[in-house]
Every structure is written in structure tokens, then in C-alpha cells.
Design a protein around this motif. Structure first.
Motif, PDB file in Angstrom:
ATOM      1  N   CYS A 110      55.075  98.841 100.367  1.00 42.45           N
ATOM      2  CA  CYS A 110      56.189  98.033 100.276  1.00 42.45           C
ATOM      3  C   CYS A 110      57.394  98.522 101.091  1.00 42.45           C
ATOM      4  O   CYS A 110      57.797  99.743 100.937  1.00 42.45           O
ATOM      5  N   CYS A 111      57.748  97.827 101.978  1.00 44.37           N
ATOM      6  CA  CYS A 111      58.930  98.479 102.907  1.00 44.37           C
ATOM      7  C   CYS A 111      59.664  97.443 103.348  1.00 44.37           C
ATOM      8  O   CYS A 111      59.388  96.159 103.724  1.00 44.37           O
ATOM      9  N   TYR A 112      61.019  97.692 103.006  1.00 47.26           N
ATOM     10  CA  TYR A 112      62.249  96.582 103.302  1.00 47.26           C
ATOM     11  C   TYR A 112      62.146  96.156 104.689  1.00 47.26           C
ATOM     12  O   TYR A 112      61.940  96.911 105.444  1.00 47.26           O
ATOM     13  N   PRO A 113      62.628  94.963 105.110  1.00 47.68           N
ATOM     14  CA  PRO A 113      62.730  94.503 106.440  1.00 47.68           C
ATOM     15  C   PRO A 113      63.724  95.504 107.060  1.00 47.68           C
ATOM     16  O   PRO A 113      64.721  95.917 106.415  1.00 47.68           O
ATOM     17  N   THR A 114      63.767  95.361 108.547  1.00 43.40           N
ATOM     18  CA  THR A 114      64.770  96.084 109.234  1.00 43.40           C
ATOM     19  C   THR A 114      66.146  95.651 109.022  1.00 43.40           C
ATOM     20  O   THR A 114      67.233  96.319 109.263  1.00 43.40           O
TER      21      THR A 114
END
Length: 228
Positions: A47-51
Motif C-alpha cells: 500500500c502506497c499513497y498516490p504522489t
């Protein structure tokens, strides 16, 4: 003369049938929306948040997927019509808000949207061109208002547990149609509300009762609605 006329008529009929087949190359859409808390709680390493930053605590669009009544679906229908972000430049603000990516590494969302168009959207291009495909999906998300439907029934994303029937009834009350609920598991093995499927007619305009539901993603007897 009659023979040539008959041949011409036959050709015109065949052309008409060909167009008819193209316009009916799938039976319905799945509108699939995802709860970000469950995506991230299932495997935090993916899980990585958007830029653009952490998305809002709301259901995000996964996709609008053409399907057949027998449960199968077309995919990657037109490699000659790849995703082109410039065609949806007027939708980008809404896309980033309502159709965010949570995949790693962090990105603006273009890879996610490209995948959805190339795999699913190209199979509906006889009905929806690229701009219409994304615009229609955004409109359907606003129309369904899943989070509001759940909250109105006292179902809140605070880590509490609910039954599958409670969740389905709340969404049906809010949208008028029976959803299919997909669950995943958190790190402790709890079943959690992950994705909601609703069905849409081939024009992309109207919700319908689902002709068939997907398989897999079964839910436990009690379903967690995690925070995000």
C-alpha cells in the motif's frame, strides 16, 4: 439484375448484423469500488499513497468492467487504442480524487488508469469512447454514494464488525440494487469489507440487478469495516 440486387441486399444485411454484433459484444458492466482501508490493512507493504497524498476516507473506483451473463468477460480488446491521458485532461482532478491508486511505488495514477482502459475499457469502446468511459464511471460513483448508504444505516468505518446481510441491505437501501460484497483479510485473519460490485446496463447509464455474481472473495460471518 435481380441477382446483383439480391447480392447487394445480402451485403447490406451482413453489414447491419456486423454492426449489431459489435454494439452487443458484452451483456453488462460491473462497477467495482474499493475501500482503501481494507486494501492497505491486508498487506501494508503493498500500500502506497498516490504522489498527490493520502486519498480521502471514501470508496475509490477500481473499474467499470464489461461482462457476459455466463460469468466470463472480454479483455484487452483493442491494442491499437491505448490509454491516452490527454484525452481525459479535463477529468484528471476528479480522477485523482475518486479513482486513486494505492499500488506501490507511489504514482499519479496514470498506470492504474491505463491498465483499466487497456484491459476493460477497450472492450466497451463500441458504446463508450475513452473519455466517455472514464466520465461515465466517475458519474456512477457519485450516483451510488456507497459510504453515505452505509453510514445512514449505522455502518461506520471505525473498525467495528457487521454482518454481510447488514452491509448488503444498507447498500441496496441506498442504491436500489443488490450488491455483491468481496472481502479480504487483515493481518489477524479478520474478514473485512474490501470491494463492492454493482451492475450497470450496456449503455453505462443505469444500474441493474446483476445477472450473475463473481466468485471468490467470500466473507466471514462478521465483517470488519476498518478505518483509513
Amino acid at each position: 439484375m435481380k441477382s446483383k440486387f439480391s447480392v447487394l441486399i445480402n451485403l447490406l444485411v451482413l453489414q447491419y448484423l456486423a454492426v449489431l454484433c459489435v454494439s452487443q459484444d458484452f451483456d453488462f458492466f460491473y462497477l467495482v469500488q474499493q475501500w482503501p482501508g481494507s486494501y492497505c490493512d491486508s498487506d501494508k507493504s503493498s500500500c502506497c499513497y498516490p504522489t498527490t497524498g493520502k486519498p480521502a476516507a471514501d470508496f475509490g473506483i477500481h473499474g467499470l468492467w464489461p461482462n457476459y451473463n455466463d460469468g466470463s468477460y472480454p479483455q484487452n480488446c483493442d491494442p491499437d487504442n491505448p490509454f491516452n491521458e490527454s484525452e481525459i485532461s479535463d477529468l484528471l482532478t476528479s480522477m485523482k480524487k475518486n479513482w486513486p491508486t494505492l499500488a506501490c511505488p507511489s504514482s499519479s495514477g496514470e498506470t492504474f488508469w491505463s491498465h483499466e482502459w487497456d484491459k476493460h475499457g477497450t472492450c466497451s469502446e463500441s458504446v463508450l469512447d475513452q473519455h466517455s468511459y472514464f466520465e461515465t464511471t466517475l458519474s456512477l460513483k457519485q450516483q451510488t454514494s456507497l459510504l453515505q448508504s452505509l453510514k445512514s444505516a449505522g455502518i461506520n468505518p471505525d473498525g467495528s464488525f457487521y454482518s454481510l446481510e447488514e452491509i448488503k441491505d444498507a447498500i441496496k437501501q441506498g442504491t436500489g440494487y443488490t450488491p455483491w460484497i468481496e472481502c479480504n483479510e487483515d493481518s489477524s485473519g479478520n474478514s473485512q469489507l474490501y470491494q463492492v460490485y454493482l451492475c450497470v446496463d450496456t449503455s453505462g447509464s443505469n444500474l441493474i440487478e446483476c445477472p450473475v455474481f463473481p466468485k471468490g472473495g467470500k466473507c466471514g460471518s462478521q465483517i470488519e469495516f476498518p478505518t483509513f
